[in-house]
Design a protein around this motif. Sequence first.
Motif, PDB file in Angstrom:
ATOM      1  N   UNK A   1      -6.042   2.112   0.269  1.00  0.00           N
ATOM      2  CA  UNK A   1      -7.565   1.695  -0.288  1.00  0.00           C
ATOM      3  C   UNK A   1      -7.361   0.605  -1.239  1.00  0.00           C
ATOM      4  N   UNK A   2      -6.165  -0.220  -1.704  1.00  0.00           N
ATOM      5  CA  UNK A   2      -5.648  -1.205  -2.566  1.00  0.00           C
ATOM      6  C   UNK A   2      -6.753  -2.397  -1.691  1.00  0.00           C
ATOM      7  N   UNK A   3      -8.015  -2.744  -2.691  1.00  0.00           N
ATOM      8  CA  UNK A   3      -8.325  -3.536  -2.570  1.00  0.00           C
ATOM      9  C   UNK A   3      -7.707  -5.029  -2.794  1.00  0.00           C
ATOM     10  N   UNK A   4      -6.608  -5.580  -3.608  1.00  0.00           N
ATOM     11  CA  UNK A   4      -6.540  -6.672  -3.620  1.00  0.00           C
ATOM     12  C   UNK A   4      -5.273  -7.109  -2.943  1.00  0.00           C
ATOM     13  N   UNK A   5      -4.009  -5.955  -2.084  1.00  0.00           N
ATOM     14  CA  UNK A   5      -3.407  -5.949  -1.376  1.00  0.00           C
ATOM     15  C   UNK A   5      -4.083  -5.692  -0.252  1.00  0.00           C
ATOM     16  N   UNK A   6      -4.929  -5.293   0.340  1.00  0.00           N
ATOM     17  CA  UNK A   6      -5.840  -6.095   1.823  1.00  0.00           C
ATOM     18  C   UNK A   6      -6.190  -7.101   1.360  1.00  0.00           C
ATOM     19  N   UNK A   7      -6.831  -7.871   0.776  1.00  0.00           N
ATOM     20  CA  UNK A   7      -6.964  -9.319   0.536  1.00  0.00           C
ATOM     21  C   UNK A   7      -6.063  -9.944   0.656  1.00  0.00           C
ATOM     22  N   UNK A   8      -4.480  -9.607   0.580  1.00  0.00           N
ATOM     23  CA  UNK A   8      -3.264 -10.730   0.218  1.00  0.00           C
ATOM     24  C   UNK A   8      -2.805 -10.273   2.166  1.00  0.00           C
TER      25      UNK A   8
END
Length: 348
Positions: A35-42
Motif C-alpha cells: 500500500x505504498x502510495x508513492x510507489x503506486x503513483x510511480x
Amino acid sequence: MSRTDNIGDKSASDLKSRRLNTPTVEELVKGIRVGNQSLLARAITLVESTHPEHREKAYGIIEKCLALNGETLRVGITGVPGVGKSTFIERFGTMLTAMGKKVAVLAVDPSSSVSKGSILGDKTRMQQLVNDPKAFIRPSPSGTSLGGVARKTRESIILCEAAGYDVILVETVGVGQSETAVHSMVDFFLLLKLSGAGDELQGIKRGIVEMADAIVINKAEGENLKRAKQAKSEFDKALHLYPPKENNWVPRVLTCSSIEGTGIPEIWEMIEEYADKNRGSGHFAQKRKDQNRFWFQQTAETLLKAQFYEQKSVKKAMDRLEKAVEELKISPFRAAEELLDTYRKGMK
C-alpha cells in the motif's frame, strides 16, 4: 576547475543518482502490495508512459499484480461538466473511508486538442479526500484516447486493486464516448444528472442511459429540491421504455445533495445490493471475464495500428496519398487500399 564545471558535475551526479534509485519491477510490486502510495503513483506513471523502453517493465508490473484482489468493486461515474462529479466523489469517498474502506479515485482530466496540456484539477476540488490516508486520487490527462478516457486507466485499476483498495471510482470527462470506454471496465455504472436540464423528456442520450445501472439526480437541495423530485419522476417513467438488462437488474433513480450529504448512504446501499446479487448469480465474474477479453482485443488493435503507422514505407506513402486525396486525384477508399498494400509489401 571553474565554478561552472562544478555545477555541471553536480547536476550530472544528481541525475545519475536518480537513475540508480529508479525502483525495479520487483521493488515497485512489493511497494504496491504493502500500500505504498508513492510507489503506486510511480508504477502508474510508468504504465502511462508511451516510451518504448517502459513498455516491457510496465507489462511485468501489471502481470505480477493480476488477480491479487478479486473482491474489489469498480464504480464508473459520469455526467456532463457542471453536474458536480468531483463534489459527489469527495462526499461519497469520505463516507466510504469513514466506514473503514480504502478508496482509489481515477479521475480523467480532458486534454487540450491545441496545447495538449491538462489542468489536472481534481485534487484541488477534493481537498478533504486528498488528505485522507485511506484514499488515493490519481488525475490523469485524457490525451488522444477514446472519448477522454486515459489510455491506461484499465491497467491503473489493476494496480490500485493490488494495493488493497476496496472501491475504485473511475470518473469520466463527461463528453464524447468516454462513457462507453468506462462502462467496459467497471462493475457498476452511475450516471449523475441535474434537474431542469431539458433531458427528462428526450430519452436523454439513449445510449448512456441504457448503460447506466442507476441515475442520480444531484444538487437536490434548497429551492432545487422540488425540481429534483420532478426529474426523478420523469426518469422513472423513461426507464420503463428500455429493455431489461441481462442480469435482470432494474436501474433505479435516486436523488442526492453532495453538499448536504443527503441521499449518499442510500446510493452505497444500492450499489452493495447490486454487487451482492450479481456475485451470487455469477454475472459479476462473467462480466469481468468479458471485459478482460474486450481489453485484450482493444490492445491488440492499438498495437497493430501503432506498428502500421511506424513502418517507414507507410510514413513515406502517407504524405503522397493524403495530398492525392485532397486534390481529388484518388478516392479515400482507393488510397486506403494502396496504403495497406504498401504495408504488406514492407512486411515481406
